[in-house]
Design a protein around this motif. Sequence first.
Motif, PDB file in Angstrom:
ATOM      1  N   LEU A   1      23.933  19.774   6.566  1.00  0.00           N
ATOM      2  CA  LEU A   1      24.844  19.637   7.698  1.00  0.00           C
ATOM      3  C   LEU A   1      26.280  19.892   7.258  1.00  0.00           C
ATOM      4  CD1 LEU A   1      25.374  18.879  10.640  1.00  0.00           C
ATOM      5  CD2 LEU A   1      25.476  16.474   9.936  1.00  0.00           C
ATOM      6  N   GLY A   2      26.656  19.336   6.098  1.00  0.00           N
ATOM      7  CA  GLY A   2      28.005  19.561   5.586  1.00  0.00           C
ATOM      8  C   GLY A   2      28.272  21.020   5.285  1.00  0.00           C
ATOM      9  N   VAL A   3      27.291  21.705   4.692  1.00  0.00           N
ATOM     10  CA  VAL A   3      27.463  23.126   4.384  1.00  0.00           C
ATOM     11  C   VAL A   3      27.541  23.941   5.675  1.00  0.00           C
ATOM     12  CG1 VAL A   3      26.411  25.132   3.273  1.00  0.00           C
ATOM     13  CG2 VAL A   3      26.317  22.909   2.147  1.00  0.00           C
TER      14      VAL A   3
ATOM     15  N   ALA B   1      30.884  27.097   9.606  1.00  0.00           N
ATOM     16  CA  ALA B   1      31.490  27.234  10.928  1.00  0.00           C
ATOM     17  C   ALA B   1      33.011  27.319  10.825  1.00  0.00           C
ATOM     18  CB  ALA B   1      31.085  26.061  11.813  1.00  0.00           C
ATOM     19  N   VAL B   2      33.600  26.479   9.952  1.00  0.00           N
ATOM     20  CA  VAL B   2      35.051  26.514   9.766  1.00  0.00           C
ATOM     21  C   VAL B   2      35.478  27.837   9.151  1.00  0.00           C
ATOM     22  CG1 VAL B   2      36.970  25.474   8.502  1.00  0.00           C
ATOM     23  CG2 VAL B   2      35.263  24.008   9.584  1.00  0.00           C
TER      24      VAL B   2
ATOM     25  N   ARG C   1      33.181  33.341  -0.067  1.00  0.00           N
ATOM     26  CA  ARG C   1      32.980  31.918   0.198  1.00  0.00           C
ATOM     27  C   ARG C   1      31.793  31.715   1.130  1.00  0.00           C
ATOM     28  NH1 ARG C   1      37.751  30.359   2.932  1.00  0.00           N
ATOM     29  NH2 ARG C   1      38.810  30.262   0.911  1.00  0.00           N
ATOM     30  N   ASN C   2      31.712  32.556   2.152  1.00  0.00           N
ATOM     31  CA  ASN C   2      30.611  32.437   3.102  1.00  0.00           C
ATOM     32  C   ASN C   2      29.272  32.744   2.429  1.00  0.00           C
ATOM     33  OD1 ASN C   2      30.329  31.866   6.023  1.00  0.00           O
ATOM     34  ND2 ASN C   2      29.220  33.805   6.018  1.00  0.00           N
ATOM     35  N   LEU C   3      29.275  33.693   1.492  1.00  0.00           N
ATOM     36  CA  LEU C   3      28.061  34.010   0.751  1.00  0.00           C
ATOM     37  C   LEU C   3      27.609  32.823  -0.086  1.00  0.00           C
ATOM     38  CD1 LEU C   3      25.922  36.057  -0.128  1.00  0.00           C
ATOM     39  CD2 LEU C   3      27.529  36.866  -1.876  1.00  0.00           C
TER      40      LEU C   3
END
Length: 411
Positions: A50-52, A57-58, A360-362
Motif C-alpha cells: 500500500l505504501g509503495v 501515485a504521488v 524512480r517509478n521503475l
Amino acid sequence: MRVATSMLYQQGLASIQGQQSSLMQVQQQLGTGKRIVTPSDDPVGATRALGVSQSIAVNDQYTATRTQATNMLGLESNALQSVVTTVQNIQGLLVQAGNGTLNDSDRASLATSLQAQYNQLLGLANSDNGNGQYLFAGYQSGSAPFTQGAGGGIQYNGDTGQQLLQVDVSRQMAAGDSGSSLFMSVQPSAGYVVQAGATNTGTGVFSALAVTNPSDPLYGHSMLINFQNNATTGALEYTVTDETVQPPAAVGSPVGYTPGSAIQVGGVSFTLSGTPAAGDTLTLAPAQQSGTNVFSSLSQIIQALKTPVGSAADQANLSNALSTGSTKITNALDNVLTVQTSVGSRIQELTTLNDVGTNRNLNYTTTLSSLEDLDYASAISQYYQYQTALQAAQQSFVKIQGMNLFKYVQG
C-alpha cells in the motif's frame, strides 16, 4: 476409544472444506495474478505494498505536473523566440536609420516599418495559450497584460506573479514569466544610458559610453550635465550634478568644453562632438533609471524618425535619439535573451527530472511486483496439489459413508 460415526463425518467434511478453501485461494491468485488477494494473506506485505502504491501515485502526479510545466514553458519559449526575432529586426532598421544620406521621406518609411514591428511586438507580449490565458500577465492571466493607455503609451495591467508548480518532491518551478520582467525591465549589468535633453538646440552629438573605473564612488549614480557660457569669459563650459543624492549636488567645478574631447565622470567616459548650446543638457544614468519600457523606447524612436530634419541641430537631436534608442533596445534584447535562457534551463531541468522520475517509478514498480505478484510456477504446483488432496478427501469421505456393520448382517 469409541469413534462415533458423526465424528467421522465431521472430520471428513472439515477436510473437504479445508482443501476447497485452499484450492479457491490459489484459483483467486491465478485469476488476479497477485500473491496477496486480501490483506489477511500477508498483513505486513499488504501494508508495504500500500505504501509503495501511494508512492507510485504521488510520482505519477509529479510526472503530470512536469508535463504541464513543459507545455507552458514550451509556449513561452516559442513566443520569446519570436520576440527575439522581432527585436533583432528592429535593431536592423535602427542601423539603416543611422545612415546620414537618408532624407525625411526615407526616415518616414523606416518609421512605418518600425511601427509594424512595434505592433508585432505588442501582439507577442499579449500571447495566450489558446485557451484565453495570457502567457505574460502574471496571476492576472484572464485579461490582456498590455493595453494602450489614455496618453497613447502602452501600460502593463498584469502583475509580477509567477505560477509555481510542484514538479518534484523538493522542487517548485516557475511555469512562466511576467510581462513586466520581460518588456519593462533590464538586467542589472545593463550599464549606463546617455540621453540628450528634449529641448536641446545645439549640435552636440555624444558617442558610445565606456566604463573606465567601476570602483569610482560616483559609479552607478545618475548625473546631469548642463552646458552654459562662462560669466566672465563667455566660453562654453559644463557642470556635472549628482542627481542621486538629495538635494542634487554639483560634482567638482565647471569644466571648459572642447569639441571632440572626452567627458569623464563617475567612472564612465564618452566623447561629445559638435557644439552644444547654452542650456543644453545630457542625462547620464544607469539603465534601470533611464526608462525600461521597450514600447516607450520604440515609440520615441519612431517619433524621432517622423520629425523633419531641417538644421544641424535637428540632425544632432536625431542622432542622439537613435543612439539612446539603440542602447535601450539592445538592453531590452539582452533582457529577453536572459529570460529565454532561463526558460530553456527550466525545460532542460524538467527533462532531467522526468528521467529521474521514470527511474524512480521503475524502482517502485519492481518493489511492488516483488510484494504482490504471483509466482505462477509455484501457484500452479500448489493448485494441482490442493486439487489432488481435495479429490482424495472426497473419495475418503465416500468410503467412510459406506462403512456400516448392518450390511454385513445376514437377514
